[in-house]
Motif scaffolding. Structure first.
Motif, PDB file in Angstrom:
ATOM      1  N   THR A 523     -38.254 -37.695 -10.792  1.00 24.15           N
ATOM      2  CA  THR A 523     -37.680 -38.217 -11.988  1.00 24.15           C
ATOM      3  C   THR A 523     -36.211 -38.613 -11.603  1.00 24.15           C
ATOM      4  OG1 THR A 523     -37.007 -36.028 -13.011  1.00 24.15           O
ATOM      5  CG2 THR A 523     -38.831 -37.089 -13.834  1.00 24.15           C
ATOM      6  N   ARG A 524     -35.833 -37.957 -10.258  1.00 23.62           N
ATOM      7  CA  ARG A 524     -34.474 -38.227  -9.836  1.00 23.62           C
ATOM      8  C   ARG A 524     -34.486 -39.136  -8.511  1.00 23.62           C
ATOM      9  NH1 ARG A 524     -31.873 -37.693 -14.282  1.00 23.62           N
ATOM     10  NH2 ARG A 524     -29.801 -37.647 -12.963  1.00 23.62           N
ATOM     11  N   LEU A 525     -33.479 -39.983  -8.101  1.00 23.10           N
ATOM     12  CA  LEU A 525     -33.221 -40.446  -6.832  1.00 23.10           C
ATOM     13  C   LEU A 525     -33.170 -39.349  -5.859  1.00 23.10           C
ATOM     14  CD1 LEU A 525     -30.873 -43.361  -7.961  1.00 23.10           C
ATOM     15  CD2 LEU A 525     -33.402 -43.774  -7.652  1.00 23.10           C
ATOM     16  N   LYS A 526     -33.623 -39.859  -4.904  1.00 21.93           N
ATOM     17  CA  LYS A 526     -33.479 -38.904  -3.620  1.00 21.93           C
ATOM     18  C   LYS A 526     -31.852 -38.787  -3.293  1.00 21.93           C
ATOM     19  CE  LYS A 526     -35.148 -38.220   1.118  1.00 21.93           C
ATOM     20  NZ  LYS A 526     -35.654 -36.837   1.166  1.00 21.93           N
ATOM     21  N   ASN A 527     -31.466 -37.304  -3.044  1.00 20.67           N
ATOM     22  CA  ASN A 527     -30.130 -37.407  -2.709  1.00 20.67           C
ATOM     23  C   ASN A 527     -29.195 -37.280  -3.831  1.00 20.67           C
ATOM     24  OD1 ASN A 527     -31.249 -36.649  -0.191  1.00 20.67           O
ATOM     25  ND2 ASN A 527     -30.357 -38.560   0.557  1.00 20.67           N
ATOM     26  N   ASP A 528     -29.870 -37.519  -5.282  1.00 16.57           N
ATOM     27  CA  ASP A 528     -29.001 -37.352  -6.416  1.00 16.57           C
ATOM     28  C   ASP A 528     -28.376 -36.143  -6.430  1.00 16.57           C
ATOM     29  OD1 ASP A 528     -27.991 -38.206  -8.694  1.00 16.57           O
ATOM     30  OD2 ASP A 528     -29.651 -37.902  -9.736  1.00 16.57           O
ATOM     31  N   VAL A 529     -27.172 -36.037  -7.006  1.00 22.22           N
ATOM     32  CA  VAL A 529     -26.513 -34.874  -7.034  1.00 22.22           C
ATOM     33  C   VAL A 529     -26.228 -34.547  -8.483  1.00 22.22           C
ATOM     34  CG1 VAL A 529     -24.234 -33.756  -6.587  1.00 22.22           C
ATOM     35  CG2 VAL A 529     -25.427 -34.795  -4.693  1.00 22.22           C
ATOM     36  N   ALA A 530     -26.129 -33.132  -8.804  1.00 26.62           N
ATOM     37  CA  ALA A 530     -26.194 -32.894 -10.330  1.00 26.62           C
ATOM     38  C   ALA A 530     -25.226 -31.654 -10.321  1.00 26.62           C
ATOM     39  CB  ALA A 530     -27.248 -32.532 -11.237  1.00 26.62           C
ATOM     40  N   LEU A 531     -24.596 -31.284 -11.204  1.00 22.72           N
ATOM     41  CA  LEU A 531     -23.903 -30.127 -11.478  1.00 22.72           C
ATOM     42  C   LEU A 531     -24.724 -29.078 -12.233  1.00 22.72           C
ATOM     43  CD1 LEU A 531     -20.388 -31.564 -12.872  1.00 22.72           C
ATOM     44  CD2 LEU A 531     -20.947 -30.639 -10.917  1.00 22.72           C
ATOM     45  N   ALA A 532     -24.637 -27.863 -11.667  1.00 22.89           N
ATOM     46  CA  ALA A 532     -25.347 -26.858 -12.167  1.00 22.89           C
ATOM     47  C   ALA A 532     -24.468 -25.613 -12.510  1.00 22.89           C
ATOM     48  CB  ALA A 532     -26.731 -26.476 -11.428  1.00 22.89           C
ATOM     49  N   LEU A 533     -25.051 -24.854 -13.428  1.00 23.34           N
ATOM     50  CA  LEU A 533     -24.599 -23.310 -13.608  1.00 23.34           C
ATOM     51  C   LEU A 533     -26.124 -22.541 -13.342  1.00 23.34           C
ATOM     52  CD1 LEU A 533     -22.446 -23.613 -16.877  1.00 23.34           C
ATOM     53  CD2 LEU A 533     -21.730 -23.459 -14.452  1.00 23.34           C
ATOM     54  N   VAL A 534     -26.067 -21.668 -12.362  1.00 21.17           N
ATOM     55  CA  VAL A 534     -27.033 -20.931 -12.359  1.00 21.17           C
ATOM     56  C   VAL A 534     -26.701 -19.351 -12.302  1.00 21.17           C
ATOM     57  CG1 VAL A 534     -28.927 -20.256 -10.782  1.00 21.17           C
ATOM     58  CG2 VAL A 534     -28.415 -22.735 -10.570  1.00 21.17           C
ATOM     59  N   ASP A 535     -26.718 -18.824 -13.233  1.00 17.91           N
ATOM     60  CA  ASP A 535     -26.216 -17.519 -13.857  1.00 17.91           C
ATOM     61  C   ASP A 535     -27.243 -16.588 -13.989  1.00 17.91           C
ATOM     62  OD1 ASP A 535     -24.775 -15.253 -14.488  1.00 17.91           O
ATOM     63  OD2 ASP A 535     -23.703 -16.489 -16.169  1.00 17.91           O
ATOM     64  N   SER A 536     -27.411 -15.561 -12.979  1.00 14.35           N
ATOM     65  CA  SER A 536     -28.225 -14.591 -13.101  1.00 14.35           C
ATOM     66  C   SER A 536     -27.719 -13.359 -13.291  1.00 14.35           C
ATOM     67  CB  SER A 536     -29.243 -14.527 -11.775  1.00 14.35           C
ATOM     68  OG  SER A 536     -28.351 -14.121 -10.728  1.00 14.35           O
ATOM     69  N   GLU A 537     -26.355 -13.213 -13.321  1.00 17.20           N
ATOM     70  CA  GLU A 537     -25.617 -11.985 -13.391  1.00 17.20           C
ATOM     71  C   GLU A 537     -25.152 -11.639 -14.844  1.00 17.20           C
ATOM     72  OE1 GLU A 537     -23.531 -10.865  -9.859  1.00 17.20           O
ATOM     73  OE2 GLU A 537     -23.946 -12.799  -9.227  1.00 17.20           O
ATOM     74  N   GLN A 538     -25.516 -10.607 -15.353  1.00 13.89           N
ATOM     75  CA  GLN A 538     -24.981 -10.217 -16.476  1.00 13.89           C
ATOM     76  C   GLN A 538     -23.563  -9.551 -16.320  1.00 13.89           C
ATOM     77  OE1 GLN A 538     -27.858  -7.695 -18.801  1.00 13.89           O
ATOM     78  NE2 GLN A 538     -28.831  -9.654 -19.611  1.00 13.89           N
ATOM     79  N   GLY A 539     -22.362  -9.866 -16.666  1.00  9.99           N
ATOM     80  CA  GLY A 539     -21.183  -9.358 -16.293  1.00  9.99           C
ATOM     81  C   GLY A 539     -20.608 -10.551 -15.799  1.00  9.99           C
ATOM     82  N   GLU A 540     -20.942 -11.599 -15.240  1.00  5.20           N
ATOM     83  CA  GLU A 540     -20.267 -12.594 -14.812  1.00  5.20           C
ATOM     84  C   GLU A 540     -20.447 -13.979 -15.402  1.00  5.20           C
ATOM     85  OE1 GLU A 540     -18.289 -11.999 -12.231  1.00  5.20           O
ATOM     86  OE2 GLU A 540     -19.336 -10.408 -11.006  1.00  5.20           O
ATOM     87  N   TYR A 541     -19.514 -14.788 -15.150  1.00  4.86           N
ATOM     88  CA  TYR A 541     -19.361 -16.036 -15.860  1.00  4.86           C
ATOM     89  C   TYR A 541     -18.615 -17.168 -14.698  1.00  4.86           C
ATOM     90  CZ  TYR A 541     -14.496 -15.636 -17.257  1.00  4.86           C
ATOM     91  OH  TYR A 541     -13.044 -15.899 -17.152  1.00  4.86           O
ATOM     92  N   GLY A 542     -19.147 -18.254 -15.078  1.00  2.00           N
ATOM     93  CA  GLY A 542     -18.623 -19.495 -14.128  1.00  2.00           C
ATOM     94  C   GLY A 542     -18.546 -20.675 -14.736  1.00  2.00           C
ATOM     95  N   MET A 543     -17.639 -21.757 -14.452  1.00  2.00           N
ATOM     96  CA  MET A 543     -17.782 -23.015 -15.054  1.00  2.00           C
ATOM     97  C   MET A 543     -17.349 -23.853 -13.993  1.00  2.00           C
ATOM     98  SD  MET A 543     -14.325 -22.783 -17.300  1.00  2.00           S
ATOM     99  CE  MET A 543     -14.540 -21.214 -17.622  1.00  2.00           C
ATOM    100  N   TRP A 544     -17.739 -25.437 -14.460  1.00  2.00           N
ATOM    101  CA  TRP A 544     -17.131 -26.478 -14.015  1.00  2.00           C
ATOM    102  C   TRP A 544     -16.066 -27.199 -14.705  1.00  2.00           C
ATOM    103  CZ3 TRP A 544     -17.660 -28.109  -8.967  1.00  2.00           C
ATOM    104  CH2 TRP A 544     -18.873 -27.587  -8.326  1.00  2.00           C
ATOM    105  N   GLU A 545     -15.027 -27.692 -14.195  1.00  6.61           N
ATOM    106  CA  GLU A 545     -13.952 -28.198 -15.069  1.00  6.61           C
ATOM    107  C   GLU A 545     -13.563 -29.613 -14.226  1.00  6.61           C
ATOM    108  OE1 GLU A 545     -10.535 -25.946 -15.500  1.00  6.61           O
ATOM    109  OE2 GLU A 545      -9.408 -27.679 -16.188  1.00  6.61           O
ATOM    110  N   SER A 546     -13.307 -30.463 -15.131  1.00  6.83           N
ATOM    111  CA  SER A 546     -12.831 -31.597 -14.571  1.00  6.83           C
ATOM    112  C   SER A 546     -11.863 -32.314 -15.801  1.00  6.83           C
ATOM    113  CB  SER A 546     -13.872 -32.848 -14.464  1.00  6.83           C
ATOM    114  OG  SER A 546     -13.423 -34.027 -13.987  1.00  6.83           O
ATOM    115  N   VAL A 547     -10.752 -32.678 -14.956  1.00  5.28           N
ATOM    116  CA  VAL A 547      -9.653 -33.441 -15.996  1.00  5.28           C
ATOM    117  C   VAL A 547      -9.290 -34.929 -15.846  1.00  5.28           C
ATOM    118  CG1 VAL A 547      -7.500 -33.371 -17.319  1.00  5.28           C
ATOM    119  CG2 VAL A 547      -8.630 -31.197 -16.622  1.00  5.28           C
TER     120      VAL A 547
END
Lengths: 862, 212
Positions: A523-547
């Motif tokens: 369902t995606r073009l080859k080499n298409d790039v996406a932003l992901a959050l993959v969080d398996s750790e209880q106790g941590e958080y992360g984020m992507w930001e763009s302004v």
């Protein structure tokens, strides 16, 4: 040892000891020889398969035995196991299909003799997999032959009860990304799940040399958060308890439906490439699989010496169920200032004072332990920043913030994601993204747009992927106004650690924010790039930001269309997070209100005052000092004319300040009024739904509350909308409103109202704050009369003499002692409102003589 | 009641409210649903062919407003009785609707409790007038110059009754105070409404049709 067996008994024992010593000595240096005794059946053992047979059937050494009959697709029994456990079964085999894809026909051990694309391969009727209170423990010993990442399988299943439609119950497995997961499937009657990272370092680090014990327990308490526990324990000589690697929540007990019970794989119908079939063979050995009817204590496993185990009976003995229900409370778990936790004052009234701002503030809050997160509604608000209460869901979110020229947040729109998105396919890379489109408001003064993709509270785990982020003007489909929408440019984009241009990663563990490059997703073009959050750790958080800067056209439009594609699988923590970026100087109060529905309606709230002092050039003494110096200089050096101009400027500033204050005050009334009522309304509605079968009478009460709050809500909204609408900025409109209000408040009461309001009033402008406060004061007075005066008549009069507005509310009711405490309190409230308008409020009353409330408000011509 | 059900049409753009209104009327033997229209334009096309006795009309409609729709309907079917339904207790809009030819109004929040009752009163010839609306009526008659046709101006008795309403009196209190029967108060009110409508019709039609 075979030789020893043929010798005399006494000699035999000596020889065994000798051989044992010889055998163990060299191993002590190189690795650990671990010997684990097999499980022995106890009364909580629903199923116990030692898997020692060379071929099926595999006996079930339990109280409700169900032998396993189908050793299929190349699965091999009789493999060397952990010392003491007899033999094990290897599932690192296949008989067809494409490795790594759904079509793979991998090794499997099934309860039934053969696979079937229907109910014929279900676990036999009466198969039990949880205790009388819903609790369970599923466990096994495993040894991997490959690292999960290298395994050419969809996932690495340990134990599952999956199947065709209506048979999908649960899956306990290792994900290729290195997570241990326990997932309730669609037909089990529960939602939620648990997911944890398998340790990659430390004493329990994953490897392919050692045996590990894996387990998941469920406490059977469906109202408790964190009622699931995941264990991952390396088998060594000094293990005294199973090693917890994560917690999770199951919303309800399992419903008892049956599916295809399988070890080492899952058994599903394979239709085309759409569904997994037996594509999740475990690439290694599995042994000693046990299903128990209780959540076993971390010490109650066979690798812990028997004398050190805490048995289920002991656990039950220690646990005294609390009488009644625990009082429902919310707690503020932590406050992060610019990403760092700070201590909050112990005295609740004392404000949290921070350094000069602006700051980023994150508030983590949630129910106190023992309260179910699933039947809880939580709203929060930072007074002074938020225009309204936010409904908060403890998931991951995509947020759009409009920033002004000084990067203050003018508005924020949050799109929360919890649960599993349709199209989610276990792996981020294989999931089908779903298009979304939303409108966001661009308030006046907006200069920039910030987009945040955040993993929520540290307790939240799971994955959230977005792609094709587009910002466009409503009605304009020509393309995105957001540069690098397709994430084509950036550095190192083939790696999860890549950074697309215009984006940056943040959080306590920025590695949660990853880049996904699609290689073979149809369902995606080859080499298409996406932003992901993959969080398996209880106790941590992360984020992507763009302004990004808003273009003049976007600023003008007032509305923007944000569209993106997404997929997610988010397991919520019990904590909620409210985040504020760039909180400026000022006095604020963080408030949260929660409603629990699990044991009848219970509300709780928390509040934390916060003070952020201005930088020195904005402090109270600074400008007066500067201003007076400047004024003095002006007075000395320049003409009077300039001084007049400076004064006008000051007046303008003061006027602007007043406007802002008005807006804030009305906004605050709005939060209090509407926010609370909406909460009550939605809560009562869901309570009604909850109890409609169990207790129709109470359900009716709740519905009455819904009706009442809804009506109050409309009246309150009516009042507020009236107050802020500039079309009503006249004395005449105010008089009409007063008339209407009096009729509305008293219409269903026996009290008669006499209005003495001139039918025509001179045209006179009244600002919204003035109208709002005066109307509220009158409303309060009318309500008081309605409540306390008894059966009587009320006279409401309004007069305007060219300079002052005088409103009198006189009732012929009971009256009261005007010096009483409650009278003083009521007077203080009304007086405050009137004082804000430069007016006065006088209350005259005595028992039996009725009450007269008189508002006297001067009107300046400005 | 012995008479046959009264036909009624609904003009309401919000589907949920529309369904509620329709359900309430459908389940009531006194009323027969003659049509449901999601906007004024559709209503104006259909209603004149088979006019119902009563129309429930939302003030706020997409496209043509409910007020304009009343004005136009009354042009073609003067016998239709229109009751306005509105979210906000907005005096100006309600007054405009009444002046355009509506004979009653109901706030949306009162629909569950008062719909059937208000419709019944409408059929009985009651013209509800709150103090706030009475204020508007008084202002209107004061602001516009008296008509050359004396029949279109308020009589002293009507003015007196209006003033009582403005002060918050109930109909029966007015009857007592003025020394007339309850029925007479109602008749006066009907007459006040119709004078208001006659006087404002031209004005209203110009105002609303002019908007195009």
């Amino acid at each position: 040892m075979l030789q020893a067996n043929r010798s005399a008994p006494c000699f035999e024992r000596l020889c065994v000891a000798f051989w044992l010593v010889l055998f163990l000595l060299p191993l002590q240096g190189g690795g650990e020889e671990v010997r684990v005794p097999p499980n022995t059946r106890d009364r909580h053992t629903l199923h116990l398969w030692h898997l020692d047979e060379a071929a099926p059937p595999f006996a079930d050494d339990s109280i409700t035995p169900v032998p396993l009959l189908g050793l299929l697709n190349g699965a091999r029994a009789g493999q060397a196991s952990l010392s003491g456990l007899g033999s094990a079964v290897s599932f690192h085999h296949q008989v067809g299909g494409v490795p790594g894809q759904s079509s793979l026909r991998g090794a499997i051990l099934l309860a039934q003799p053969a696979l079937d694309s229907g109910p014929a391969d279900n676990a036999p009727r009466g198969f039990r997999y949880f205790g009388p209170d819903g609790a369970f423990t599923y466990e096994a010993f495993i040894k991997l032959e490959l690292s999960p990442e290298d395994a050419q399988v969809v996932a690495l299943t340990i134990l599952s009860m999956d199947g065709e439609k209506g048979e999908r119950i649960f899956s306990f497995r290792i994900e290729r990304q290195g997570f241990l997961t326990f997932t309730p499937l669609p037909d089990c009657g529960a939602k939620g799940g648990a997911m944890a990272s398998i340790p990659a370092s430390g004493p329990h680090a994953i490897n392919s040399r050692d045996w590990f014990h894996v387990a998941v327990t469920y406490s059977g308490k469906e109202n408790d958060p964190d009622n699931l526990t995941l264990y991952w324990t390396k088998m060594g000589s000094k293990v005294s308890a199973a090693n917890v690697i994560g917690k999770g929540t199951l919303s309800h007990d399992f419903n008892g439906l049956l599916g295809d019970l399988a070890i080492g794989n899952e058994a599903r119908a394979h239709i085309g490439d759409k569904d997994n079939a037996t594509a999740e063979p475990f690439p290694g050995l599995i042994d000693e699989v046990r299903i128990s009817s209780v959540a076993r204590h971390p010490t109650d496993f066979t690798f812990v010496p028997a004398e050190k185990r805490v048995t289920p009976e002991q656990v039950a003995g220690q646990l005294v169920e609390p009488r009644g229900t625990p009082p429902f409370a919310l707690r503020l778990v932590r406050v992060l200032v610019n990403g760092k936790p700070v201590d909050t004052p112990e005295n609740a009234l004392e404000p949290l004072t921070l350094g000069a701002g602006p700051h980023r503030l994150d508030f983590d809050f949630g129910p106190a332990p023992g309260v179910s997160g699933s039947s809880l509604q939580v709203r929060s608000q930072l007074q002074g920043v938020d225009e309204r209460w936010r409904e908060s869901a403890p998931g991951m979110s995509l947020r759009c913030q409009v920033l002004d020229a000084r990067r203050n947040v003018l508005s924020e729109t949050e799109f929360d994601r919890v649960g599993t998105c349709p199209g989610w396919a276990d792996r981020v890379e294989d999931s089908t993204l779903r298009p979304r489109s939303e409108l966001i408001h661009v308030p006046q003064g907006g200069r920039e747009l910030r987009v945040l993709l955040t993993s929520g509270t540290p307790e939240t785990t799971g994955s959230f992927v977005i792609d094709d982020l587009r910002i466009s003007l409503p009605g304009d489909n020509s393309g995105s106004l957001w540069a690098n929408s397709d994430l084509k440019t950036g550095t190192n984009l083939t790696s999860p650690a890549g950074v697309p241009d215009g984006w940056s990663r943040h959080g306590s563990n920025p590695a949660i924010a990853r880049v996904v490059m699609y290689l073979d997703n149809p369902t995606r073009l080859k080499n298409d790039v996406a932003l992901a959050l993959v969080d398996s750790e209880q106790g941590e958080y992360g984020m992507w930001e763009s302004v990004r800067k808003l273009t003049p056209a976007m600023e003008k439009a007032g509305m923007l269309v944000v569209s993106w594609s997404e997929t997610f699988n988010v397991i919520p923590g019990t904590l909620h997070r409210a985040s504020y970026v760039n909180v400026p100087s000022g006095h604020f109060t963080f408030r949260a209100i929660g409603l629990s529905h699990s044991h009848g309606p219970m509300a709780a709230s928390i509040s934390l005052p916060i003070h952020i002092p201005p930088p020195f050039w904005q402090r109270a003494w600074f400008w007066p000092l500067v201003t007076s110096s400047v004024v003095a200089l002006i007075a000395l050096a320049i003409y009077r004319d300039s001084r007049r101009r400076a004064r006008r400027k000051l007046r303008e500033i003061s006027f602007q300040h007043t406007l802002e204050r008005d807006r804030t005050r009305i906004a605050r009334d709005m939060h209090d009024d509407l926010g609370t009522r909406i909460t009550v309304l939605t809560a009562s509605a869901s309570l009604a739904r909850h109890e409609i079968d169990r207790d129709p009478e109470r359900s009716r009460d709740h519905l009455d509350t819904v009706t009442k709050s809804a009506r109050e809500l409309v009246v309150a909204m009516d009042g507020l909308v009236w107050a802020v609408d500039p079309a009503h900025d006249s004395l005449d409109q105010f008089a009409s409103h007063l008339t209407r209000m009096a009729e509305e408040i008293l219409r269903d009461s026996p009290i008669r109202v006499r209005l003495h309001i001139p039918p025509e009033l001179p045209h006179l402008r009244l600002g919204s704050n003035f109208r709002h406060n005066l109307a509220l004061a009158a409303k309060e007075s009318l309500h008081n009369a309605l409540k306390h005066a008894g059966s009587c008549e009320i006279h409401l009069s309004l007069d305007y003499d060219g300079t002052r507005i005088v409103i009198e509310i006189r009732d012929t009711g009971r009256g009261f002692e005007a010096s009483g405490v409650s009278a003083r309190h009521g007077l203080a409230n009304l007086s405050n409102r009137l004082a804000d308008l430069g007016g006065t409020c006088v209350i005259t009353s005595s028992p039996g003589q009725g009450t007269l409330i008189r508002f006297d408000c001067p009107l300046s011509n400005s | 009641m012995i008479h046959s059900p009264t036909s009624i049409a609904i003009v309401e753009d919000d589907p949920s409210l529309c369904k509620i209104l329709a359900d309430m009327l459908d389940g009531n033997p006194d009323w027969e649903l003659a049509g449901i229209f999601a906007d004024a334009e559709a209503a104006l096309l259909a209603i004149p062919h088979r006019p119902p006795k009563v129309v429930l009309m939302d003030i706020q409609l997409p496209g043509m407003s409910g007020i304009e729709c009343v004005a136009r309907l009354k042009e073609t079917c003067p016998d239709i009785q229109v009751m306005m339904v509105t979210v906000y207790d907005n005096n100006d809009r309600i007054f405009e609707a009444l002046a355009a030819g509506a004979i009653g109004y109901l706030l949306k929040r009162d629909v569950p409790d008062k719909l059937i009752q208000s419709l019944g009163e409408l059929l009985d010839g009651d013209s509800p007038m709150s103090a706030a609306i009475a204020r508007k009526v008084v202002q209107h008659f004061r602001k516009t110059p008296p008509s050359a046709n004396q029949d279109h101006n308020l009589t002293p008795r009507e003015t007196e009754i209006l003033n009582h309403l403005v002060n918050g009196s109930l109909y029966k209190e007015i009857a007592l105070d003025v020394g007339i029967g309850y029925e007479t108060v109602r008749t006066h009110l009907r007459r006040i409404y119709s004078k208001l409508q006659v006087r404002t019709r031209t004005e209203a039609v110009v105002k609303y049709l002019g908007r195009g």
